[in-house]
Design a protein around this motif. Structure first.
Motif, PDB file in Angstrom:
ATOM      1  N   GLU A 130       0.838  -1.192   0.000  1.00  0.00           N
ATOM      2  CA  GLU A 130       0.000   0.000   0.000  1.00  0.00           C
ATOM      3  C   GLU A 130       0.877   1.247   0.000  1.00  0.00           C
ATOM      4  O   GLU A 130       1.961   1.252   0.568  1.00  0.00           O
ATOM      5  N   ARG A 131       0.345   2.318  -0.601  1.00  0.00           N
ATOM      6  CA  ARG A 131       1.021   3.611  -0.565  1.00  0.00           C
ATOM      7  C   ARG A 131       0.005   4.648  -0.108  1.00  0.00           C
ATOM      8  O   ARG A 131      -1.096   4.697  -0.635  1.00  0.00           O
ATOM      9  N   VAL A 132       0.390   5.438   0.892  1.00  0.00           N
ATOM     10  CA  VAL A 132      -0.506   6.468   1.407  1.00  0.00           C
ATOM     11  C   VAL A 132       0.220   7.801   1.391  1.00  0.00           C
ATOM     12  O   VAL A 132       1.352   7.907   1.854  1.00  0.00           O
ATOM     13  N   LEU A 171       3.499  13.779   3.753  1.00  0.00           N
ATOM     14  CA  LEU A 171       3.969  12.518   4.327  1.00  0.00           C
ATOM     15  C   LEU A 171       3.560  11.381   3.404  1.00  0.00           C
ATOM     16  O   LEU A 171       2.370  11.212   3.122  1.00  0.00           O
ATOM     17  N   GLU A 172       4.555  10.653   2.921  1.00  0.00           N
ATOM     18  CA  GLU A 172       4.289   9.517   2.030  1.00  0.00           C
ATOM     19  C   GLU A 172       4.828   8.247   2.672  1.00  0.00           C
ATOM     20  O   GLU A 172       5.998   8.192   3.050  1.00  0.00           O
ATOM     21  N   THR A 173       3.972   7.254   2.799  1.00  0.00           N
ATOM     22  CA  THR A 173       4.371   6.019   3.463  1.00  0.00           C
ATOM     23  C   THR A 173       4.015   4.820   2.603  1.00  0.00           C
ATOM     24  O   THR A 173       2.905   4.731   2.088  1.00  0.00           O
ATOM     25  N   ASN A 174       4.967   3.934   2.423  1.00  0.00           N
ATOM     26  CA  ASN A 174       4.704   2.645   1.782  1.00  0.00           C
ATOM     27  C   ASN A 174       4.753   1.570   2.843  1.00  0.00           C
ATOM     28  O   ASN A 174       5.681   1.523   3.643  1.00  0.00           O
ATOM     29  N   TYR A 175       3.738   0.714   2.839  1.00  0.00           N
ATOM     30  CA  TYR A 175       3.736  -0.364   3.820  1.00  0.00           C
ATOM     31  C   TYR A 175       3.099  -1.618   3.250  1.00  0.00           C
ATOM     32  O   TYR A 175       2.397  -1.557   2.239  1.00  0.00           O
ATOM     33  N   GLN A 235       7.512  -0.011   4.947  1.00  0.00           N
ATOM     34  CA  GLN A 235       8.628  -0.282   4.036  1.00  0.00           C
ATOM     35  C   GLN A 235       9.505   0.948   3.828  1.00  0.00           C
ATOM     36  O   GLN A 235      10.711   0.849   3.682  1.00  0.00           O
ATOM     37  N   ASP A 236       8.844   2.095   3.774  1.00  0.00           N
ATOM     38  CA  ASP A 236       9.586   3.337   3.588  1.00  0.00           C
ATOM     39  C   ASP A 236       8.653   4.500   3.897  1.00  0.00           C
ATOM     40  O   ASP A 236       7.442   4.360   3.774  1.00  0.00           O
ATOM     41  N   ALA A 237       9.214   5.612   4.297  1.00  0.00           N
ATOM     42  CA  ALA A 237       8.392   6.780   4.585  1.00  0.00           C
ATOM     43  C   ALA A 237       9.197   8.045   4.338  1.00  0.00           C
ATOM     44  O   ALA A 237      10.409   8.074   4.551  1.00  0.00           O
ATOM     45  N   LEU A 238       8.487   9.050   3.858  1.00  0.00           N
ATOM     46  CA  LEU A 238       9.124  10.319   3.525  1.00  0.00           C
ATOM     47  C   LEU A 238       8.274  11.461   4.047  1.00  0.00           C
ATOM     48  O   LEU A 238       7.064  11.493   3.827  1.00  0.00           O
ATOM     49  N   TYR A 239       8.900  12.384   4.781  1.00  0.00           N
ATOM     50  CA  TYR A 239       8.243  13.662   5.055  1.00  0.00           C
ATOM     51  C   TYR A 239       9.070  14.727   4.368  1.00  0.00           C
ATOM     52  O   TYR A 239      10.242  14.935   4.702  1.00  0.00           O
TER      53      TYR A 239
END
Ligand SMILES: *[C@@H]1O[C@H](CO)[C@@H](O)[C@H](O)[C@H]1NC(C)=O
Length: 216
Positions: free
Chosen positions: A24-26, A110-114, A45-49
């Motif tokens: 998922e990507r949010v 804020l982008e988060t892949n999980y 898995q990864d996150a970016l602010y």
């Protein structure tokens, strides 16, 4: 795989997940980010602010706020992992992530892949005890543990509403991993004396997720 005596079962809700991994990507432009798994538990898995392109969260923004596409706040991935790994649902306020401003004048998101990983998931109500257990020579591998309260329903039986209201009480802990990782079983008590009291006056529970793996 999972063993709970009948008395412990009353105190703990559990389920064993067997579905496959999904990704998922949010992206959240403001306010709150919500990660959730229909089955299994969250593994970030990864996150970016910050900002890495000009399109994301650009609506209604002046162009000069979108120019810097090399903006990223260090530590965001670790923070997301600590807060969300091992949970079914994880909500965080962007203000909690914005510990400092990596690029003033740029509009950040804020982008988060999980993914959602199969796991044993337990909620252990305050003052009760549960056993984490693996069979067949396998050992416990913790995905996450959090002592506090994040919804109004878990461990709410016969509790006054006033003790269930604080659902922003999150206190991720490494204590469970430190005492259970690599062992075939381990007992955990959900108590302030073990984890501290993250929200006085609120009825708490320990949320734990783990898998059983062959030792490496
Ligand atoms: C999330 O995954 C997408 C698609 O694979 C990728 O383009 C993006 O850079 C990833 N985001 C983060 C924060 O790693």
């Amino acid at each position: 795989m999972l063993h709970l005596s009948s008395s412990l079962l009353l105190a703990a809700t559990w389920s064993l997940m067997t579905t496959e991994v999904s990704s998922e990507r949010v992206v959240s432009c403001s306010d709150v980010q919500r990660l959730s798994c229909d089955s299994g538990v969250i593994s970030v898995q990864d996150a970016l602010y910050g900002r890495t392109d000009r399109q994301t969260c650009s609506e209604g923004r002046p162009p000069q706020q979108l120019l810097n596409t090399a903006c990223s706040l260090p530590g965001t991935f670790d923070l997301l992992r600590t807060r969300c790994d091992g949970k079914r649902v994880c909500e965080l306020n962007i203000d909690d992530v914005r510990t400092s401003d990596p690029c003033a004048g740029t509009f950040k998101y804020l982008e988060t892949n999980y993914t959602c990983l199969p796991a044993v998931h337990l909620n252990i109500c305050e003052h009760s005890e549960a056993e984490l257990n693996c069979e067949d020579g396998q050992v416990i591998f913790l995905y996450g543990a959090d002592y506090g309260r994040r919804d109004r329903t878990t461990c709410s039986y016969r509790r006054p509403e006033s003790n269930l209201r604080d659902v922003l009480c999150s206190s991720p802990t490494r204590t469970v991993a430190e005492s259970c990782n690599g062992r075939s079983s381990c007992r955990i008590r959900a108590e302030n004396s073990v984890f501290g009291d993250p929200c006085v006056g609120t009825v708490k529970y320990l949320e734990v997720s783990y898998t059983c793996q062959y030792p490496v």
